[in-house]
Design an enzyme around this catalytic site. Sequence first.
Site, PDB file in Angstrom:
ATOM      1  N   THR A  56       0.687  -1.215  -0.035  1.00  0.00           N
ATOM      2  CA  THR A  56       0.032  -0.265  -0.482  1.00  0.00           C
ATOM      3  C   THR A  56       1.191   1.053  -0.079  1.00  0.00           C
ATOM      4  OG1 THR A  56      -1.906  -1.412   0.683  1.00  0.00           O
ATOM      5  CG2 THR A  56      -1.703   1.541   1.943  1.00  0.00           C
ATOM      6  N   GLY A  81      11.942  -2.080   2.524  1.00  0.00           N
ATOM      7  CA  GLY A  81      12.760  -1.900   1.762  1.00  0.00           C
ATOM      8  C   GLY A  81      13.162  -0.747   0.414  1.00  0.00           C
ATOM      9  N   THR A  92      15.453  -6.423   3.052  1.00  0.00           N
ATOM     10  CA  THR A  92      14.943  -7.243   1.359  1.00  0.00           C
ATOM     11  C   THR A  92      15.727  -8.067   1.564  1.00  0.00           C
ATOM     12  OG1 THR A  92      14.650  -6.344  -1.117  1.00  0.00           O
ATOM     13  CG2 THR A  92      16.424  -4.967   0.671  1.00  0.00           C
ATOM     14  N   ASP A  98      16.534  -8.753  -1.888  1.00  0.00           N
ATOM     15  CA  ASP A  98      17.086  -8.372  -2.976  1.00  0.00           C
ATOM     16  C   ASP A  98      18.819  -8.032  -2.554  1.00  0.00           C
ATOM     17  OD1 ASP A  98      15.115  -9.161  -4.267  1.00  0.00           O
ATOM     18  OD2 ASP A  98      14.255  -6.827  -4.455  1.00  0.00           O
ATOM     19  N   MET A 120      15.333 -14.411  -8.020  1.00  0.00           N
ATOM     20  CA  MET A 120      14.267 -13.076  -7.272  1.00  0.00           C
ATOM     21  C   MET A 120      15.739 -12.123  -7.709  1.00  0.00           C
ATOM     22  SD  MET A 120      11.163 -13.794  -4.895  1.00  0.00           S
ATOM     23  CE  MET A 120       9.895 -14.289  -5.250  1.00  0.00           C
ATOM     24  N   ARG A 142      14.864  -8.570  -8.588  1.00  0.00           N
ATOM     25  CA  ARG A 142      14.232  -7.069  -9.295  1.00  0.00           C
ATOM     26  C   ARG A 142      15.555  -6.546  -9.964  1.00  0.00           C
ATOM     27  NH1 ARG A 142       9.020  -6.331  -8.386  1.00  0.00           N
ATOM     28  NH2 ARG A 142       9.738  -4.605 -10.059  1.00  0.00           N
ATOM     29  N   ARG A 195      15.526 -27.327 -19.413  1.00  0.00           N
ATOM     30  CA  ARG A 195      14.438 -27.449 -18.008  1.00  0.00           C
ATOM     31  C   ARG A 195      15.203 -26.144 -17.314  1.00  0.00           C
ATOM     32  NH1 ARG A 195      12.750 -30.652 -21.423  1.00  0.00           N
ATOM     33  NH2 ARG A 195      11.667 -33.341 -20.137  1.00  0.00           N
TER      34      ARG A 195
HETATM   35  N1  LIG Z   1       9.322   6.826  -3.531  1.00  0.00           N
HETATM   36  C1  LIG Z   1       7.821   6.839  -3.344  1.00  0.00           C
HETATM   37  N2  LIG Z   1       7.338   7.333  -2.325  1.00  0.00           N
HETATM   38  C2  LIG Z   1       6.280   6.726  -1.081  1.00  0.00           C
HETATM   39  N3  LIG Z   1       5.853   5.132  -1.426  1.00  0.00           N
HETATM   40  C3  LIG Z   1       6.266   4.606  -2.135  1.00  0.00           C
HETATM   41  C4  LIG Z   1       7.357   5.006  -2.858  1.00  0.00           C
HETATM   42  N4  LIG Z   1       7.860   4.040  -3.293  1.00  0.00           N
HETATM   43  C5  LIG Z   1       7.293   3.310  -3.470  1.00  0.00           C
HETATM   44  N5  LIG Z   1       6.454   2.619  -2.154  1.00  0.00           N
HETATM   45  C6  LIG Z   1       5.577   2.379  -1.985  1.00  0.00           C
HETATM   46  O1  LIG Z   1       6.063   1.667  -0.833  1.00  0.00           O
HETATM   47  C7  LIG Z   1       6.108   0.463  -1.128  1.00  0.00           C
HETATM   48  C8  LIG Z   1       6.917  -0.934  -0.613  1.00  0.00           C
HETATM   49  O2  LIG Z   1       7.676  -0.972  -2.129  1.00  0.00           O
HETATM   50  P1  LIG Z   1       8.741  -2.309  -2.483  1.00  0.00           P
HETATM   51  O3  LIG Z   1       9.783  -1.752  -3.741  1.00  0.00           O
HETATM   52  O4  LIG Z   1       7.083  -2.530  -2.916  1.00  0.00           O
HETATM   53  O5  LIG Z   1       9.209  -3.099  -1.033  1.00  0.00           O
HETATM   54  P2  LIG Z   1      10.086  -2.796  -0.704  1.00  0.00           P
HETATM   55  O6  LIG Z   1       9.665  -1.547   0.634  1.00  0.00           O
HETATM   56  O7  LIG Z   1      10.128  -4.131   0.467  1.00  0.00           O
HETATM   57  O8  LIG Z   1      11.240  -2.362  -1.447  1.00  0.00           O
HETATM   58  C9  LIG Z   1       5.084   0.077  -2.804  1.00  0.00           C
HETATM   59  O9  LIG Z   1       4.070  -0.565  -3.219  1.00  0.00           O
HETATM   60  C10 LIG Z   1       4.581   2.137  -3.130  1.00  0.00           C
HETATM   61  O10 LIG Z   1       3.342   1.530  -2.372  1.00  0.00           O
HETATM   62  O1  LIG Z   2       6.132 -10.928  -3.833  1.00  0.00           O
HETATM   63  P1  LIG Z   2       5.946 -10.702  -4.809  1.00  0.00           P
HETATM   64  O2  LIG Z   2       4.783  -8.922  -5.313  1.00  0.00           O
HETATM   65  O3  LIG Z   2       5.599 -11.515  -6.485  1.00  0.00           O
HETATM   66  O4  LIG Z   2       6.713  -9.443  -5.130  1.00  0.00           O
HETATM   67  C1  LIG Z   2       8.032 -10.385  -5.812  1.00  0.00           C
HETATM   68  C2  LIG Z   2       9.066  -9.845  -5.872  1.00  0.00           C
HETATM   69  O5  LIG Z   2       9.745  -8.698  -4.709  1.00  0.00           O
HETATM   70  C3  LIG Z   2      10.810  -9.116  -4.242  1.00  0.00           C
HETATM   71  O6  LIG Z   2      10.968 -11.055  -2.970  1.00  0.00           O
HETATM   72  C4  LIG Z   2      11.443  -8.289  -3.157  1.00  0.00           C
HETATM   73  O7  LIG Z   2      10.747  -6.798  -3.684  1.00  0.00           O
HETATM   74  P2  LIG Z   2      11.339  -6.212  -2.545  1.00  0.00           P
HETATM   75  O8  LIG Z   2      11.794  -5.913  -0.921  1.00  0.00           O
HETATM   76  O9  LIG Z   2      11.233  -4.856  -3.416  1.00  0.00           O
HETATM   77  O10 LIG Z   2       9.493  -6.035  -1.554  1.00  0.00           O
HETATM   78  C5  LIG Z   2      11.420  -9.104  -5.325  1.00  0.00           C
HETATM   79  O11 LIG Z   2      12.670  -9.754  -5.506  1.00  0.00           O
HETATM   80  C6  LIG Z   2      10.445  -9.924  -6.245  1.00  0.00           C
HETATM   81  O12 LIG Z   2      10.782  -9.360  -7.298  1.00  0.00           O
HETATM   82 MG   LIG Z   3      11.482  -2.536  -2.783  1.00  0.00          MG
END
Ligand SMILES: Nc1ncnc2c1ncn2[C@@H]1O[C@H](COP(=O)(O)OP(=O)(O)O)[C@@H](O)[C@H]1O
Ligand SMILES: O=P(O)(O)OC[C@H]1O[C@](O)(COP(=O)(O)O)[C@@H](O)[C@@H]1O
Ligand SMILES: [Mg+2]
Length: 341
Positions: free
Chosen positions: A73, A101, A125, A127, A169, A171, A265
């Site tokens: 969210t 993350g 994370t 990643d 994974m 990203r 595969r």
């Molecule tokens: N620049 C930003 N500013 C505010 N919220 C952000 C921004 N970038 C991403 N988000 C929010 O943070 C959520 C989590 O980011 P995401 O990359 O999915 O996971 P992670 O925090 O693990 O990197 C995103 O779905 C988005 O709602």
């Molecule tokens: O769980 P989802 O939504 O399928 O997302 C998969 C993605 O989340 C990850 O496992 C972790 O990414 P974040 O740390 O940005 O959440 C990535 O390696 C992968 O691309």
């Molecule tokens: Mg992320």
Amino acid sequence: MNIGILTSGGDAPGLNAVIRGAVRKGIREHGFIFTGIRDGWRGLLEDDMYPLNEVDVRGLSGRGGTILGTSRTHPYSDGGPEQMKKVMAERGLDAIIAIGGEGTLSGAARLANDEGMPVVGVPKTIDNDLDNTDYTFGFDTAAAIATESIDRIRTTADSHHRCMVIEVMGRNVGWIALHAGMAAGAHAVLLPEFPVSYDQITAWVTSAWDRGRAPIVVVAEGFVPAGLDEAVSDKGLDKHGRVRLGGIGEHLAPIIDERTGIETRSVVLGHLQRGGEPTAYDRVLATRLGMASIDIIAQQKWGWMAALSGTSITHVEMSDAVDRLNTVPQERWEEIQILLG
Ligand SMILES: Nc1ncnc2c1ncn2[C@@H]1O[C@H](COP(=O)(O)OP(=O)(O)O)[C@@H](O)[C@H]1O
Ligand SMILES: O=P(O)(O)OC[C@H]1O[C@](O)(COP(=O)(O)O)[C@@H](O)[C@@H]1O
Ligand SMILES: [Mg+2]
């Protein structure tokens, strides 16, 4: 002080250890009270939270997932910062620990720096793509699971005299592929940071085959073959509009099969890499980061997060950590190439 804790973004093994470390230290050293916020920013926007005490965090250091739940969210959706401030005032929350993350911490940095909210961060994370911290917890576990999986895939590849392509994974960064590929002795390792041609991939596979090995190709989900403009992805967008990566393994397998004549595969390791118990390394790192987040709150350093520097836990500004991705550097790519083929 009443401290709200939330976990946001993809889950990572070690999230529960952070929660335990923070709650234990906060209660024992400062007499803080804690509130668990469900499913990341959603819980703060929708006032979905509950009191978190020492009993709730008992035995959590080795448990996978997050007891708080997570979501992607966006913090600026559904009323955004104003709504969060209202909920915080009604709940008597004095500070928020956001564990996430690069996406979550970008949001947390904006809330602290642009909206004046009392938010601190803990980097997580699988990643390992966050800058300004040497490693993120979850990465060691993911790389270990990927390594064990590749070891297992190797025995079936050997038995059938096949080439196996394993998609991991990460990203847009190749840390999991690099570490698992090196640990498991892969013959080709393909990273998003360094495009490689089909000819080179074929040459690595053929060279391993000619030595009597069943070729093992580890490919990061964000890898872009030389000549293509973007990652091969067949999954479209998630419900928050983020590109879902994945599909490069299925893309490569028939190309390798056709070019080399070796039956090939592909396997996608997927969410297995995020599930289950964290390694000892990740438990310790996560616990220390959780405890450090309490120091940051006690010092009222809003907009800062705990980080790992060498073997020390430090405090860094969240905005610095999300400025650029922590990508695999050139020297690590050159280092592994001697092992390929
Ligand atoms: N620049 C930003 N500013 C505010 N919220 C952000 C921004 N970038 C991403 N988000 C929010 O943070 C959520 C989590 O980011 P995401 O990359 O999915 O996971 P992670 O925090 O693990 O990197 C995103 O779905 C988005 O709602
Ligand atoms: O769980 P989802 O939504 O399928 O997302 C998969 C993605 O989340 C990850 O496992 C972790 O990414 P974040 O740390 O940005 O959440 C990535 O390696 C992968 O691309
Ligand atoms: Mg992320």
